[in-house]
Design an enzyme around this catalytic site. Structure first.
Site, mmCIF file in Angstrom:
data_model
loop_
_atom_site.group_PDB
_atom_site.id
_atom_site.type_symbol
_atom_site.label_atom_id
_atom_site.label_comp_id
_atom_site.label_asym_id
_atom_site.label_seq_id
_atom_site.Cartn_x
_atom_site.Cartn_y
_atom_site.Cartn_z
ATOM 1 N N GLU A 43 84.364 38.699 -36.954
ATOM 2 C CA GLU A 43 83.566 39.615 -38.409
ATOM 3 C C GLU A 43 84.525 40.361 -39.141
ATOM 4 O O GLU A 43 84.517 41.422 -39.049
ATOM 5 C CB GLU A 43 82.792 40.027 -37.663
ATOM 6 C CG GLU A 43 81.857 39.784 -37.022
ATOM 7 C CD GLU A 43 80.757 40.326 -36.036
ATOM 8 O OE1 GLU A 43 80.840 41.687 -36.059
ATOM 9 O OE2 GLU A 43 78.771 39.958 -35.553
ATOM 10 N N TRP B 21 73.394 47.784 -29.897
ATOM 11 C CA TRP B 21 73.525 48.709 -31.224
ATOM 12 C C TRP B 21 73.475 48.316 -32.214
ATOM 13 O O TRP B 21 72.818 49.046 -33.782
ATOM 14 C CB TRP B 21 75.295 47.762 -31.729
ATOM 15 C CG TRP B 21 74.599 46.260 -31.987
ATOM 16 C CD1 TRP B 21 75.286 45.190 -30.557
ATOM 17 C CD2 TRP B 21 74.610 45.757 -33.460
ATOM 18 N NE1 TRP B 21 74.727 43.749 -31.766
ATOM 19 C CE2 TRP B 21 74.477 44.537 -32.545
ATOM 20 C CE3 TRP B 21 73.683 46.239 -34.104
ATOM 21 C CZ2 TRP B 21 73.590 43.515 -34.165
ATOM 22 C CZ3 TRP B 21 73.663 44.993 -35.250
ATOM 23 C CH2 TRP B 21 73.314 43.845 -35.200
ATOM 24 N N GLU C 54 77.131 33.678 -32.600
ATOM 25 C CA GLU C 54 76.598 34.859 -31.958
ATOM 26 C C GLU C 54 75.634 34.255 -32.375
ATOM 27 O O GLU C 54 74.693 34.561 -33.433
ATOM 28 C CB GLU C 54 77.453 35.619 -31.839
ATOM 29 C CG GLU C 54 78.736 36.211 -31.015
ATOM 30 C CD GLU C 54 79.444 36.944 -32.224
ATOM 31 O OE1 GLU C 54 78.297 37.879 -32.383
ATOM 32 O OE2 GLU C 54 80.741 37.019 -32.305
HETATM 33 C C1 GLA Z 1 79.547 41.175 -32.929
HETATM 34 C C2 GLA Z 1 80.622 40.945 -32.417
HETATM 35 C C3 GLA Z 1 80.610 40.993 -31.407
HETATM 36 C C4 GLA Z 1 80.057 41.835 -30.322
HETATM 37 C C5 GLA Z 1 78.304 41.668 -31.030
HETATM 38 C C6 GLA Z 1 77.519 42.239 -30.204
HETATM 39 O O1 GLA Z 1 78.733 39.916 -33.322
HETATM 40 O O2 GLA Z 1 81.503 39.916 -32.885
HETATM 41 O O3 GLA Z 1 82.501 41.127 -30.447
HETATM 42 O O4 GLA Z 1 80.364 43.038 -30.750
HETATM 43 O O5 GLA Z 1 78.054 41.938 -32.060
HETATM 44 O O6 GLA Z 1 76.406 41.905 -30.692
#
Ligand code: GLA
Ligand code: ZN
Length: 674
Positions: free
Chosen positions: A150, A311, A303
């Protein structure tokens, strides 16, 4: 290498957190088999375990992990660990840490906290990535590189970044005179006489801030290319990706897309918090965007959470059915994988309460585990879908640099410009009808689409107006709106109205714009006997442009305010095509009616040629010999639909009747041999 013979199912797997629990690690592989997982993303945050002290590498645990994956029939998406530097590195080389706007060097903390310009950081990660590539180049488990994690456009104000920015400007403008002209810097006495005076900290200098955004995006890309170089060189046959996010992180992902072999993204929709249909539409828009980055090639859902996040402030449990529906929505829109963050919930750290396939309870007898298991077996049955893609007759321009420029612009109404949301308002009617849409940027090739829509396309880079003109002349249909065609690539306003090619294409020019307060609504009315058969009254709000038709035909006019009678919807026949202009921000009902009539007139239908009942959404993946329709229900009540004859239920193998019923929060997949 052929990437997909089956749909991928897997997760981020943080094996290195459990090295002192061989019992747990052994159990993991048993559970992976039970859930029909075939791939794991590994090593993403493992730098401190791979290089615990400078130049001292420890690959033994990763060797074991790679071997265990292969032995258990799983593939590895192997990450480069650049997203989280070890403490020794930040301590010994302070230049690798970012500097904030006030010139203060930031402490070592969290992750994604380093400067993309730092030569030392690049040197250290290239050394590690080289070793990773050399060590695992022939490993049977390795199928894909997951470069970093990311990336975002970081606002680092260190000397190295400033030097880089100034060099970038010198390449773009050549000399300061040209730059001063392009930035209109005589305004407020902002002229620069030396490159060293340029600091990207002045929000009043829109052209400067726009260039800074371009630079920070380019700098992230430059870092990505630097750390990928050893992978390309040592493992030319292993494809490369990096996980993208929702497009509000300051990166121009289109530039990244040119350098990745497969696009992928991390999707975290907020289900069950507001209207699930709205959330589903928004998520569909993002899936379509990620499919479009590589011109319709399959992408990866890298993901998603198997249950909740920790979060988002609030994250609700997925209702029964939602896991399958949400996962298969990605596949329906062109993904060839369903992957999760994370495989096993960590015991400590910030994400210990984030959902995982294997929770702290460590039981297979949980709702989430069983949902994942059931989905795994469904994905196996859907393997033939990997051979198919989506052909979209419609493209919607959602352009990042345009968004950056619009965000800076100080307009008579700057509150609630809502560019991205407006793009989705134009997308919704197609999503509701099951007509596929590619989400493209303004640089894309328009040919091949029957209809191109460009809401709020404020910035016109050189050649864009001419490309639109050629597209319409050649028979294309183009729709644009208020706040379009105002400035060039440096945010300088076009004199004498629109760029001439756009004015010719639209057959009108704009004179001024009214803006309304949040609670004010205006009325508009369709003209009698207009060719689209629109009729009745609609509301508008926020923005109302006043335009003068030259060759354009008026289809609807304002029906309130002093400008009642002025055009609000026009159509211009130009060459063999048509260009439509929508002068005001209208209610959704207007857009639904307008696009419904327009697609009807143009003969654009969904591939089933069946009306889609409210509450259902549908995408069709096809190739020359077969096609699959994913019919999705994001509501809490069953909905039936006519699908015609000759379909088979892909999951049960049973012949379908001509009418199907999709249960609440569920998806029916039917297939057909062509
Ligand atoms: C992001 C990150 C992960 C994790 C997820 C949690 O997408 O790439 O490492 O922190 O969020 O939702
Ligand atoms: Zn920096």
């Amino acid at each position: 290498m052929k990437l997909f013979e089956k749909l991928w199912h897997g997760a981020d797997y943080n094996y290195e957190q459990w090295l002192d629990r061989p019992d747990i690690l052994a159990e993991d592989f048993r559970l992976m088999r039970l859930t029909h997982c075939n791939v794991m993303s590994i090593g993403i945050f493992a730098w401190s375990m791979l290089e615990p002290t400078e130049g001292h590498y420890t690959f033994d645990w990763l060797d074991q992990l790679m071997d265990s994956l292969a032995e258990n029939g799983l593939s590895a998406i192997l990450a480069t660990p650049s997203a989280a530097p070890p403490a020794w590195l930040s301590q010994k080389y302070p230049e690798t840490r970012r500097v904030n706007e006030h010139g203060i060097r930031q402490p070592h903390r969290r992750r994604q906290n380093f400067c993309y310009s730092s030569p030392i950081y690049r040197e250290k990660i290239v050394a590690l990535n080289t070793r990773l590539a050399e060590r695992y180049q022939h490993h049977p488990a390795l199928v894909l590189w997951h470069v970093s994690n990311e990336y975002v456009a970081t606002q680092c104000h260190c000397d190295l970044c400033y030097q880089g920015f100034r060099a970038w400007l010198q390449r773009r403008y050549g000399d300061l005179d040209t730059l001063n002209r392009a930035w209109w810097s005589t305004f407020w006495s902002h002229r620069f006489t030396d490159w060293s005076q340029i600091e990207p900290v002045d929000p009043s200098m829109h052209s400067l801030m726009l260039d800074w955004q371009r630079f920070t995006s380019d700098q992230a890309l430059d870092f990505f290319l630097a750390e990928s170089a050893p992978l390309r060189q040592i493992t030319p046959n292993i494809p490369i990706t990096t996980n993208f996010m929702q497009p509000d992180v300051g990166l121009n992902y289109w530039n990244f897309a040119l350098h990745v072999d497969v696009a992928c993204w991390d999707s975290y929709p907020r289900w069950h918090q507001t209207d699930d249909l709205q959330t589903a539409m928004q998520t569909a828009f993002y899936h379509d965007l990620h499919r479009s980055y590589k011109q319709g090639q399959p992408f990866l859902l890298m993901e998603s959470t198997p249950s909740v996040t920790n979060w988002q402030g609030i994250s609700r449990l997925k209702k029964p059915g939602m896991h399958k529906l949400s996962s298969l929505q990605a596949v329906a829109h062109g993904a060839n994988s369903v992957q999760y963050f994370q495989w096993r919930q960590s015991r400590g750290g910030e994400e210990k309460f984030h959902g995982a396939v294997v929770s702290h309870l460590a039981s297979t007898d949980t709702r989430v585990f069983q949902d994942v298991q059931a989905l795994g077996s469904t994905l196996e049955k859907l393997a033939p879908v990997t051979e198919t893609t989506i052909q979209a007759p419609v493209a919607l321009i959602y352009d990042f640099e345009n968004e950056w420029a619009l965000n800076h612009a100080q307009l008579p109404r700057s509150i609630g410009k809502n560019y991205q949301e407006t793009c989705r308002q134009h997308y919704r009617p197609f999503w509701q009808q099951g007509i596929a849409v590619d989400i493209i940027n303004a640089e894309a090739d328009f040919n091949g689409y029957r209809l191109v829509i460009a809401p709020m396309l404020y910035m016109f880079t050189p050649g864009l107006a001419e490309r639109i003109e050629a597209y319409v002349k050649g028979g294309g249909t183009f729709v644009t709106t208020y706040l379009s065609g105002l400035v060039n690539q440096s945010d300088l306003v076009f004199l004498n109205g629109y760029p001439p090619a756009l004015r010719r294409t639209l057959g009108l020019y704009a004179e001024e714009m009214d803006t309304l307060t949040d609670h004010q609504l205006g009325q508009l009315r369709a003209c009698p006997e207009n060719p689209l058969n629109l009729n009745g009254d609609y509301e508008f709000h926020h923005y109302a442009e006043l335009v003068h038709p030259e060759t354009a035909q008026v289809l609807a006019t304002y029906h309130s305010e002093f400008y009642a009678g002025y055009p609000v919807l026009t159509a211009n026949s130009y060459g063999s095509g048509q260009a439509y202009f929508i002068a005001a921000r209208t209610e959704n009902r207007f857009l639904t009616d307008f696009y419904t009539y327009l697609t009807k007139c143009m003969g654009i239908e969904n591939p089933l040629r069946q009306p889609l009942p409210a509450g259902l959404s549908m995408q069709v993946r096809a190739n020359e010999s077969q096609r699959f329709a994913f019919i999705m229900n994001f509501t809490d009540h069953a909905i039936s639909m006519e699908i015609g004859q000759g379909w088979q239920d892909t999951l049960t193998g049973l012949q379908s009747t001509s009418s199907i019923t999709v249960p609440p929060y569920d998806v029916v997949i039917v297939g057909q041999v062509l």
